[in-house]
Write an enzyme that holds these catalytic residues in place. Structure first.
Site, PDB file in Angstrom:
ATOM      1  N   ARG A  81      -2.778  -1.854   1.197  1.00 36.61           N
ATOM      2  CA  ARG A  81      -2.683  -3.144   0.499  1.00 36.61           C
ATOM      3  C   ARG A  81      -1.661  -2.979  -0.625  1.00 36.61           C
ATOM      4  NH1 ARG A  81      -3.131  -1.028  -3.748  1.00 36.61           N
ATOM      5  NH2 ARG A  81      -3.224  -3.066  -4.712  1.00 36.61           N
ATOM      6  N   ASP A 130       2.763 -10.616  -6.116  1.00 35.13           N
ATOM      7  CA  ASP A 130       2.751 -10.676  -4.652  1.00 35.13           C
ATOM      8  C   ASP A 130       3.772 -11.667  -4.120  1.00 35.13           C
ATOM      9  OD1 ASP A 130       0.231  -9.012  -3.670  1.00 35.13           O
ATOM     10  OD2 ASP A 130      -0.176  -9.913  -5.605  1.00 35.13           O
ATOM     11  N   ALA A 163       1.743  -5.358  -2.401  1.00 38.04           N
ATOM     12  CA  ALA A 163       2.885  -6.065  -1.812  1.00 38.04           C
ATOM     13  C   ALA A 163       3.872  -5.165  -1.055  1.00 38.04           C
ATOM     14  CB  ALA A 163       3.614  -6.834  -2.913  1.00 38.04           C
TER      15      ALA A 163
HETATM   16  O1  MRU Z   1      -5.110  -7.842  -2.353  1.00 38.74           O
HETATM   17  P1  MRU Z   1      -4.194  -6.729  -2.715  1.00 38.74           P
HETATM   18  O2  MRU Z   1      -4.875  -5.507  -3.224  1.00 38.74           O
HETATM   19  O3  MRU Z   1      -3.185  -6.431  -1.636  1.00 38.74           O
HETATM   20  O4  MRU Z   1      -3.445  -7.373  -3.914  1.00 38.74           O
HETATM   21  C1  MRU Z   1      -2.180  -7.106  -4.216  1.00 38.74           C
HETATM   22  C2  MRU Z   1      -2.141  -6.393  -5.480  1.00 38.74           C
HETATM   23  O5  MRU Z   1      -2.351  -5.201  -5.485  1.00 38.74           O
HETATM   24  C3  MRU Z   1      -1.887  -7.067  -6.704  1.00 38.74           C
HETATM   25  O6  MRU Z   1      -1.915  -8.407  -6.725  1.00 38.74           O
HETATM   26  C4  MRU Z   1      -0.728  -6.404  -7.377  1.00 38.74           C
HETATM   27  O7  MRU Z   1      -0.824  -6.638  -8.708  1.00 38.74           O
HETATM   28  C5  MRU Z   1       0.583  -6.856  -6.853  1.00 38.74           C
HETATM   29  S1  MRU Z   1       1.066  -6.022  -5.437  1.00 38.74           S
HETATM   30  C6  MRU Z   1       2.014  -4.787  -6.102  1.00 38.74           C
END
Ligand code: MRU
Length: 346
Positions: free
Chosen positions: A53, A233, A55
């Site tokens: 998980r 994201d 971005a």
């Molecule tokens: O649902 P996730 O864990 O994939 O969420 C994404 C994230 O980890 C966060 O929103 C993060 O701050 C941005 S992605 C680098």
């Protein structure tokens, strides 16, 4: 990044065997395990169930999944299998734009030749590392010695191929002996802060404390937080930013207490097709993430327990959108940008 003395990336690919390898983030911080994924279907499922998980890590995994599909189809044209694979991969997580950026690029390259598709997948993973390393150096210029920084969710190296976004400047500051201190929001419901960010910071010797999601206002009001850095994201061309649920309230609080609020992200997270955050597709996840929690019991056995009143249902949006006017700046691989500067790169 170094784990127990060994260098790891979050996700990597062996094209000769068509296997994607990734750190299983659902097992962290209790178990460090690498999983092997032998087809695009398995890699897509790993994105969907959050084995991987964050971005950039989602983007690299989607790139490798798309390359796996070309290798599986054995055709360097847009075969039915490849079209189906693209739809299947893109249906896994709707909000992080890196996923769509990656499938598009590998698809466009792969229809010319399988080798070009595979090369493009590797290029996306390398680019992700390079962007994160570069943004870490830019962000480091904002951090003064011994500053206390709040972060939300996990935007460390686990959320990318390496380095991370929000945590990359903190690693650079730590390397330079600035001794940053990090407040880690636990990040309910899945606890990416308490589980993943805290684990990463521990592994790297960065001073930190986990705080409850609702404790930030207290520390801000006491003047104990100097800066907020979160990841992203999806960023619209006006600077509106989707990030893990709870980010918006941190941004509102930061404005109230006059604390600079920065978003760190590579350019691959900018969605120039979205003029504002109003059009973002916000993922809704199962309420089981909210109503149940898992952890280790005293014997080290993994247990899942119900946290909420039996019979009640929950609501679980995975992201919220912070309007650009709450964001002091974007820490990117191209430097520190004001929200109004993003559109100039379109
Ligand atoms: O649902 P996730 O864990 O994939 O969420 C994404 C994230 O980890 C966060 O929103 C993060 O701050 C941005 S992605 C680098």
């Amino acid at each position: 990044m170094i784990v127990q003395g060994k260098h790891y990336k979050t996700v990597w690919f062996e094209s000769a065997s068509n296997i994607v390898y990734m750190i299983d983030q659902t097992q962290l911080p209790f178990k460090f395990e690498i999983v092997e994924l032998h087809s695009f279907e398995e890699t897509a499922e790993a994105i969907r169930n959050m084995t991987v998980r964050g971005a950039g890590a989602i983007g690299a995994s989607a790139a490798f999944a798309m390359a796996q599909a070309f290798i599986q189809s054995k055709k360097s044209s847009a075969s039915d299998l490849v079209w189906e694979a693209r739809k299947f991969i893109e249906a896994t997580r709707p909000t992080a734009v890196n996923l769509f950026y990656a499938t598009q690029k590998v698809f466009d390259a792969g229809i010319k030749s399988i080798d070009e598709g595979v090369e493009m997948a590797f290029a996306i993973a390398h680019e992700d590392e390079d962007f994160c390393k570069a943004l870490g150096e830019h962000g480091n210029t904002l951090i003064k010695p011994q500053q206390r920084i709040l972060t939300h969710c996990n935007a460390g190296w686990l959320a990318f191929v390496d380095y991370g976004s929000a945590i990359s400047p903190i690693y650079a500051a730590h390397r330079d002996g600035k001794k940053p201190f990090v407040y880690v929001d636990e990040t309910r419901p899945r606890g990416q802060g308490a589980r993943l960010t805290a684990w990463e910071l521990n592994e790297n010797g960065v001073e930190h404390r986990i705080i409850a999601d609702n404790a930030a206002a207290y520390y801000m009001s006491k003047g104990m937080i100097d800066m907020v850095i979160t990841g992203a994201d999806r960023i619209a061309s006006n600077g509106d930013t989707a990030n893990k649920i709870g980010t918006l309230e941190k941004a509102i609080l930061a404005k109230e207490f006059n604390i600079p609020f920065y978003v760190a992200a590579p350019f691959s997270t900018i969605d120039f097709d979205s003029k504002s955050g109003a059009s973002f597709n916000i993922e809704e996840r199962s309420d089981e993430e909210l109503l149940y929690h898992d952890g280790l019991d005293e014997q080290g056995v993994k247990r899942t327990i119900r946290m909420a009143s039996p019979g009640s249902l929950g609501l679980n949006p995975a992201f919220d959108v912070t309007p650009h006017n709450y964001i002091k700046g974007f820490i990117t691989n191209k430097g520190i940008l004001a929200p109004s500067q993003i559109i100039k790169f379109e």
